[in-house]
Write a protein that holds these residues in place. Structure first.
Motif, PDB file in Angstrom:
ATOM      1  N   LEU A 246       0.835  -1.209   0.000  1.00  0.00           N
ATOM      2  CA  LEU A 246       0.000   0.000   0.000  1.00  0.00           C
ATOM      3  C   LEU A 246       0.861   1.247   0.000  1.00  0.00           C
ATOM      4  N   VAL A 247       1.863   1.277   0.885  1.00  0.00           N
ATOM      5  CA  VAL A 247       2.747   2.437   0.966  1.00  0.00           C
ATOM      6  C   VAL A 247       3.510   2.618  -0.343  1.00  0.00           C
ATOM      7  N   GLU A 248       3.987   1.532  -0.922  1.00  0.00           N
ATOM      8  CA  GLU A 248       4.722   1.616  -2.193  1.00  0.00           C
ATOM      9  C   GLU A 248       3.861   2.209  -3.306  1.00  0.00           C
ATOM     10  N   VAL A 249       2.608   1.775  -3.366  1.00  0.00           N
ATOM     11  CA  VAL A 249       1.701   2.258  -4.410  1.00  0.00           C
ATOM     12  C   VAL A 249       1.337   3.727  -4.207  1.00  0.00           C
ATOM     13  N   ALA A 250       1.103   4.123  -2.968  1.00  0.00           N
ATOM     14  CA  ALA A 250       0.605   5.470  -2.687  1.00  0.00           C
ATOM     15  C   ALA A 250       1.707   6.523  -2.585  1.00  0.00           C
ATOM     16  N   ASP A 251       2.905   6.109  -2.208  1.00  0.00           N
ATOM     17  CA  ASP A 251       4.003   7.054  -1.935  1.00  0.00           C
ATOM     18  C   ASP A 251       4.582   7.617  -3.236  1.00  0.00           C
ATOM     19  N   GLN A 252       3.989   8.694  -3.726  1.00  0.00           N
ATOM     20  CA  GLN A 252       4.382   9.244  -5.025  1.00  0.00           C
ATOM     21  C   GLN A 252       5.729   9.966  -4.999  1.00  0.00           C
ATOM     22  N   ASP A 253       6.106  10.541  -3.855  1.00  0.00           N
ATOM     23  CA  ASP A 253       7.376  11.279  -3.792  1.00  0.00           C
ATOM     24  C   ASP A 253       8.502  10.468  -3.167  1.00  0.00           C
ATOM     25  N   ASN A 254       8.243   9.192  -2.916  1.00  0.00           N
ATOM     26  CA  ASN A 254       9.278   8.254  -2.433  1.00  0.00           C
ATOM     27  C   ASN A 254       9.937   8.673  -1.121  1.00  0.00           C
ATOM     28  N   ASP A 255       9.163   9.294  -0.230  1.00  0.00           N
ATOM     29  CA  ASP A 255       9.720   9.663   1.074  1.00  0.00           C
ATOM     30  C   ASP A 255       9.346   8.663   2.160  1.00  0.00           C
ATOM     31  N   LYS A 256       8.717   7.529   1.739  1.00  0.00           N
ATOM     32  CA  LYS A 256       8.297   6.459   2.637  1.00  0.00           C
ATOM     33  C   LYS A 256       7.206   6.907   3.604  1.00  0.00           C
ATOM     34  N   VAL A 258       3.028   8.584   3.514  1.00  0.00           N
ATOM     35  CA  VAL A 258       1.859   8.781   2.657  1.00  0.00           C
ATOM     36  C   VAL A 258       0.990   9.878   3.254  1.00  0.00           C
ATOM     37  N   ASP A 259       0.932  11.022   2.560  1.00  0.00           N
ATOM     38  CA  ASP A 259       0.056  12.087   3.030  1.00  0.00           C
ATOM     39  C   ASP A 259      -1.356  11.834   2.529  1.00  0.00           C
ATOM     40  N   ILE A 260      -2.295  12.665   2.926  1.00  0.00           N
ATOM     41  CA  ILE A 260      -3.693  12.430   2.603  1.00  0.00           C
ATOM     42  C   ILE A 260      -3.951  12.494   1.101  1.00  0.00           C
ATOM     43  N   ASP A 261      -3.273  13.391   0.396  1.00  0.00           N
ATOM     44  CA  ASP A 261      -3.468  13.496  -1.052  1.00  0.00           C
ATOM     45  C   ASP A 261      -2.981  12.228  -1.764  1.00  0.00           C
ATOM     46  N   GLU A 262      -1.826  11.736  -1.357  1.00  0.00           N
ATOM     47  CA  GLU A 262      -1.293  10.504  -1.948  1.00  0.00           C
ATOM     48  C   GLU A 262      -2.224   9.329  -1.658  1.00  0.00           C
ATOM     49  N   PHE A 263      -2.745   9.307  -0.439  1.00  0.00           N
ATOM     50  CA  PHE A 263      -3.647   8.231  -0.022  1.00  0.00           C
ATOM     51  C   PHE A 263      -4.909   8.224  -0.879  1.00  0.00           C
ATOM     52  N   MET A 264      -5.476   9.405  -1.096  1.00  0.00           N
ATOM     53  CA  MET A 264      -6.705   9.501  -1.877  1.00  0.00           C
ATOM     54  C   MET A 264      -6.452   9.239  -3.360  1.00  0.00           C
ATOM     55  N   ILE A 270      -5.655   0.864  -4.230  1.00  0.00           N
ATOM     56  CA  ILE A 270      -5.882   0.261  -2.920  1.00  0.00           C
ATOM     57  C   ILE A 270      -7.094  -0.668  -2.958  1.00  0.00           C
ATOM     58  N   ALA A 271      -8.120  -0.259  -3.732  1.00  0.00           N
ATOM     59  CA  ALA A 271      -9.372  -1.011  -3.783  1.00  0.00           C
ATOM     60  C   ALA A 271      -9.202  -2.421  -4.327  1.00  0.00           C
ATOM     61  N   VAL A 272      -8.179  -2.640  -5.129  1.00  0.00           N
ATOM     62  CA  VAL A 272      -7.952  -3.974  -5.697  1.00  0.00           C
ATOM     63  C   VAL A 272      -6.745  -4.656  -5.062  1.00  0.00           C
ATOM     64  N   SER A 273      -6.315  -4.148  -3.920  1.00  0.00           N
ATOM     65  CA  SER A 273      -5.157  -4.722  -3.224  1.00  0.00           C
ATOM     66  C   SER A 273      -5.605  -5.502  -1.994  1.00  0.00           C
ATOM     67  N   LEU A 279      -8.489  -2.491   5.585  1.00  0.00           N
ATOM     68  CA  LEU A 279      -9.035  -1.150   5.738  1.00  0.00           C
ATOM     69  C   LEU A 279     -10.544  -1.190   5.970  1.00  0.00           C
ATOM     70  N   ILE A 280     -11.235  -2.059   5.248  1.00  0.00           N
ATOM     71  CA  ILE A 280     -12.686  -2.188   5.433  1.00  0.00           C
ATOM     72  C   ILE A 280     -12.999  -2.674   6.845  1.00  0.00           C
ATOM     73  N   GLU A 281     -12.245  -3.667   7.302  1.00  0.00           N
ATOM     74  CA  GLU A 281     -12.461  -4.194   8.653  1.00  0.00           C
ATOM     75  C   GLU A 281     -12.227  -3.111   9.700  1.00  0.00           C
ATOM     76  N   TRP A 282     -11.171  -2.315   9.520  1.00  0.00           N
ATOM     77  CA  TRP A 282     -10.871  -1.261  10.478  1.00  0.00           C
ATOM     78  C   TRP A 282     -11.934  -0.178  10.452  1.00  0.00           C
ATOM     79  N   ALA A 283     -12.392   0.186   9.261  1.00  0.00           N
ATOM     80  CA  ALA A 283     -13.427   1.215   9.151  1.00  0.00           C
ATOM     81  C   ALA A 283     -14.727   0.771   9.811  1.00  0.00           C
ATOM     82  N   GLU A 284     -15.081  -0.496   9.636  1.00  0.00           N
ATOM     83  CA  GLU A 284     -16.291  -1.019  10.262  1.00  0.00           C
ATOM     84  C   GLU A 284     -16.153  -1.034  11.775  1.00  0.00           C
ATOM     85  N   HIS A 285     -14.963  -1.430  12.244  1.00  0.00           N
ATOM     86  CA  HIS A 285     -14.735  -1.463  13.689  1.00  0.00           C
ATOM     87  C   HIS A 285     -14.797  -0.079  14.296  1.00  0.00           C
TER      88      HIS A 285
END
Length: 288
Positions: A246-256, A258-264, A270-273, A279-285
């Motif tokens: 997830l971090v590898e996919v979202a981290d666009q500036d390679n600083d390891k 993930v800010d909110i813009d990168e996350f969104m 993320i939806a197919v990962s 994430l769904i389990e955590w959101a439900e909890h």
């Protein structure tokens, strides 16, 4: 044969028509692609996580409040939430198997519940039940922190969620080794770990399985010791790998981080990962 001028005129006319048809096709294709994209987003909204849920989750995982999330932060949040999820199930579990309703789970009640689950099974299943009872007895003892012979609501989650308790996890790991260690050397080879070749001669270990084994094999000796197996049996390995990707996919500036813009921006990836399930389990909890 027609006159050259007539042929040129016809070709020019056909070319113009083709251009018009191509333009119309591209317009329709573009509209269709837009409709498909909108339907995909709607599907994500309906079956996955909304923008609002993702933003709230990002904030939850941002443990140091710097508006960015790191892999260690995500894993720390995962561990904390896992324990909270286990605690949340205590009342339902106790209601189901605490037959005398004294607020404690006794060994007898636990064994009776196991027997009821296997009731009506064949001879082989009854043998498996006997083995399982031995394992569950050891897990019960490990979970019984105060040694009073019963499990209270604080102790109970460890029995059913071994990953939340080091002692119970040890029992689980030892049993996994016992089941797979065909040569009895106390450690697992790749073949033993994946149980390859024991049921079918043509069964082979895949490249992905070899890669996972290498990641688990911390000392690189080609075998998995009990300590190395804990990551697998606890589920931490799967969570770590899912969140690392997830971090590898979202981290666009390679600083390891993930800010909110990168996350969104990584929402569709993320939806197919594998991370999506967590994430769904955590959101439900969190009731986000």
């Amino acid at each position: 044969q027609g006159a050259p001028g007539a042929q040129s005129s016809a070709l020019g006319t056909m070319g113009s028509r083709a251009k018009v048809l191509l333009s119309l096709w591209l317009l329709l294709a573009g509209q269709a692609a837009l409709a498909i994209a909108e339907e995909y987003d709607e599907a994500l909204e309906a079956e996955g996580l909304s923008d609002g849920q993702l933003r709230k989750l990002h904030k939850k995982m941002d443990l140091n409040g710097d508006h960015k999330v790191s892999l260690p932060e995500i894993l720390q949040y995962s561990e904390k939430t896992g324990k909270s999820l286990a605690d949340k199930d205590v009342d339902a579990i106790m209601e189901e198997i605490d037959t005398n309703k004294d607020g404690y789970l006794s060994m007898e009640e636990h064994m009776n519940d196991l027997h009821n689950q296997a009731d009506g099974g064949d001879e082989e299943e009854m043998k498996e039940l006997a083995t399982r009872k031995k394992i569950e007895t050891a897990k019960f003892a490990a979970a019984d922190a105060d040694g009073d012979g019963v499990l209270n609501k604080k102790e109970l989650p460890a029995l059913f969620y071994p990953e939340t308790h080091e002692g119970v996890l040890t029992v689980t790991v030892q049993e996994a080794i016992r089941q797979k260690d065909t040569d009895g050397d106390g450690k697992l080879s790749p073949k033993e770990f994946w149980e390859a070749g024991f049921g079918a001669d043509d069964e082979v270990i895949s490249e992905e399985e070899n890669q996972d084994f290498a990641l688990l094999d911390a000392n690189g000796d080609g075998f998995l010791q009990a300590e190395e197996l804990r990551r697998w049996e606890s589920g931490r390995f799967h969570t770590e790998e899912a969140m690392r990707k997830l971090v590898e996919v979202a981290d666009q500036d390679n600083d390891k981080l993930v800010d909110i813009d990168e996350f969104m921006n990584a929402r569709q990836a993320i939806a197919v990962s594998d991370a999506q399930y967590h994430l769904i389990e955590w959101a439900e909890h969190e009731e986000l």
